[in-house]
Scaffold this active site. Structure first.
Site, PDB file in Angstrom:
ATOM      1  CG  ASP A 252      -0.236  -0.453   2.509  1.00 24.30           C
ATOM      2  OD1 ASP A 252       1.011  -0.380   2.567  1.00 24.30           O
ATOM      3  OD2 ASP A 252      -0.922  -0.872   3.443  1.00 24.30           O
TER       4      ASP A 252
ATOM      5  CG  HIS B 176      -5.465  -2.169   9.175  1.00 21.80           C
ATOM      6  ND1 HIS B 176      -5.487  -0.799   9.322  1.00 21.80           N
ATOM      7  CD2 HIS B 176      -4.174  -2.514   9.418  1.00 21.80           C
ATOM      8  CE1 HIS B 176      -4.286  -0.359   9.611  1.00 21.80           C
ATOM      9  NE2 HIS B 176      -3.467  -1.375   9.684  1.00 21.80           N
TER      10      HIS B 176
ATOM     11  CD  GLU C 279      -8.409   1.085   8.194  1.00 20.98           C
ATOM     12  OE1 GLU C 279      -8.108   0.109   8.916  1.00 20.98           O
ATOM     13  OE2 GLU C 279      -7.957   2.233   8.398  1.00 20.98           O
TER      14      GLU C 279
ATOM     15  CG  ASN D 273      -8.397  -1.234  12.378  1.00 19.81           C
ATOM     16  OD1 ASN D 273      -7.446  -1.884  11.948  1.00 19.81           O
ATOM     17  ND2 ASN D 273      -8.900  -0.197  11.731  1.00 19.81           N
TER      18      ASN D 273
HETATM   19  P1  PGA Z   1       2.853  -1.247  12.467  1.00 17.88           P
HETATM   20  O1  PGA Z   1       1.707  -1.226  11.381  1.00 17.88           O
HETATM   21  O2  PGA Z   1       3.804  -2.321  12.093  1.00 17.88           O
HETATM   22  O3  PGA Z   1       3.504   0.118  12.386  1.00 17.88           O
HETATM   23  O4  PGA Z   1       2.218  -1.508  13.783  1.00 17.88           O
HETATM   24  C1  PGA Z   1       1.074  -2.425  11.036  1.00 17.88           C
HETATM   25  C2  PGA Z   1      -0.220  -2.143  10.324  1.00 17.88           C
HETATM   26  O5  PGA Z   1      -0.894  -1.142  10.596  1.00 17.88           O
HETATM   27  O6  PGA Z   1      -0.591  -2.969   9.464  1.00 17.88           O
END
Ligand code: PGA
Length: 305
Positions: A67, A137, A142, A135
């Site tokens: 992404d 995702h 999301e 959450n």
């Molecule tokens: P993070 O992000 O490794 O910075 O916790 C993971 C995500 O949001 O998929």
């Protein structure tokens, strides 16, 4: 789903690297799906360190990311493109021409999503690295995203924007939209490696493994995939109930399988060398061994999966 619980970031990097190494040993021109965020950093550090020390090569690897933010230039320090260059690509011998990431600055974002979806379809990942949001995702899918939606423009939740604010000067500067690969596209990878650390991920990890099987936690989609390895630190695993014994057994199994892959490769190299040393056959001998044309056609036909 295999679940490994490690003690700290260093162990997470080492354990995750076993999975990458296994794929590279089997296929030096593997397609690797990368993720950004704080969680995979120990893995990227380990890959850089191993490349420097052992010369593991990524020259033939093709890579793409999950992404990218909409409206953030790839040169901007907050962009995921820059994150990958700074934290990994500049430290290994990958050819940047073999890497891809959605272009969040594209004039026509829908056309860019279509281009990316097509690229993913043509290059299924041999291994896809994933993080997980608080959450639940995966990538920027999301809660309640339809799994069949291909690469698309995603509206980020307030929680996701808050969690990602660290990379921006001001939390209000966190983009509202991102381009993200879809859930089924992620599931098209042959293997999936999901990493999670910290207590803030414990509920999402629990929901992914043991919660209700619906789109309220997008990561539950991974239950459908036949080859998923989940690596967690103790905090992220704190709502699960695995014993030390199960975890030690998992680690031994992973090490044994990486060692077996390495051994097979050494044996193959030795066999190639021995074959090279064999006396050259005369034209007559070679002719006798020629395989009839029909048989060649049969052997050349791709094996049905
Ligand atoms: P993070 O992000 O490794 O910075 O916790 C993971 C995500 O949001 O998929």
């Amino acid at each position: 789903m295999r679940i490994a619980i490690v003690r700290n970031g260093k162990e997470l990097g080492e354990r995750a690297f076993l999975e990458i190494k296994k794929v590279l040993l089997e296929k030096p021109d593997a397609v690797i799906g990368f993720a950004t965020g704080a969680t995979p950093l120990p893995l990227y550090e380990k890959m850089a360190e191993d490349h420097k020390k052992n010369g593991t090569s990524y020259k033939r690897v093709r890579a793409y990311n999950l992404d990218e933010y909409v409206g953030v230039d790839k040169g901007d320090k907050a962009s995921f493109a820059r994150f990958m260059r700074d934290n990994l690509f500049s430290k290994i011998d990958i050819d940047l021409a073999n890497t891809d990431i959605p272009n969040g600055m594209a004039e026509d974002l829908n056309a860019e999503c279509e281009r990316y979806a097509e690229m993913v379809r043509a290059n299924p990942a041999d291994i896809q690295i994933l993080g997980i949001g608080r959450n639940g995702h995966i990538a920027f899918n999301e809660p309640y995203t339809k799994p069949e939606e291909p690469t698309h423009i995603a509206l980020l939740t307030a929680d996701t924007r808050a969690a990602n604010a660290g990379a921006f000067k001001d939390p209000s500067l966190v983009p509202t939209y991102a381009l993200t690969m879809g859930i089924n596209e992620i599931l098209s990878a042959k293997r999936i490696l999901l990493l999670a650390t910290g207590e803030s991920k414990a509920q999402a990890v629990y929901d992914m493994i043991m919660g209700r099987d619906d789109t309220s936690c997008p990561a539950t989609a991974l239950r459908k995939h036949p080859d998923v390895t989940v690596i967690l630190d103790k905090e992220a695993a704190s709502l699960l109930t695995f014993t030390e014994w199960e975890n030690a057994a998992e680690r031994r199994a992973a090490e044994a399988s990486a060692a077996a892959a390495e051994e097979a490769l050494v044996e193959e190299a030795a066999a190639d060398e021995a074959a090279d040393e064999e006396p050259v056959e005369t034209a007559e001998e070679t002719a006798e061994e020629e395989v009839p044309a029909e048989e060649i056609a049969e052997t050349a036909a791709p094996a049905e999966e």
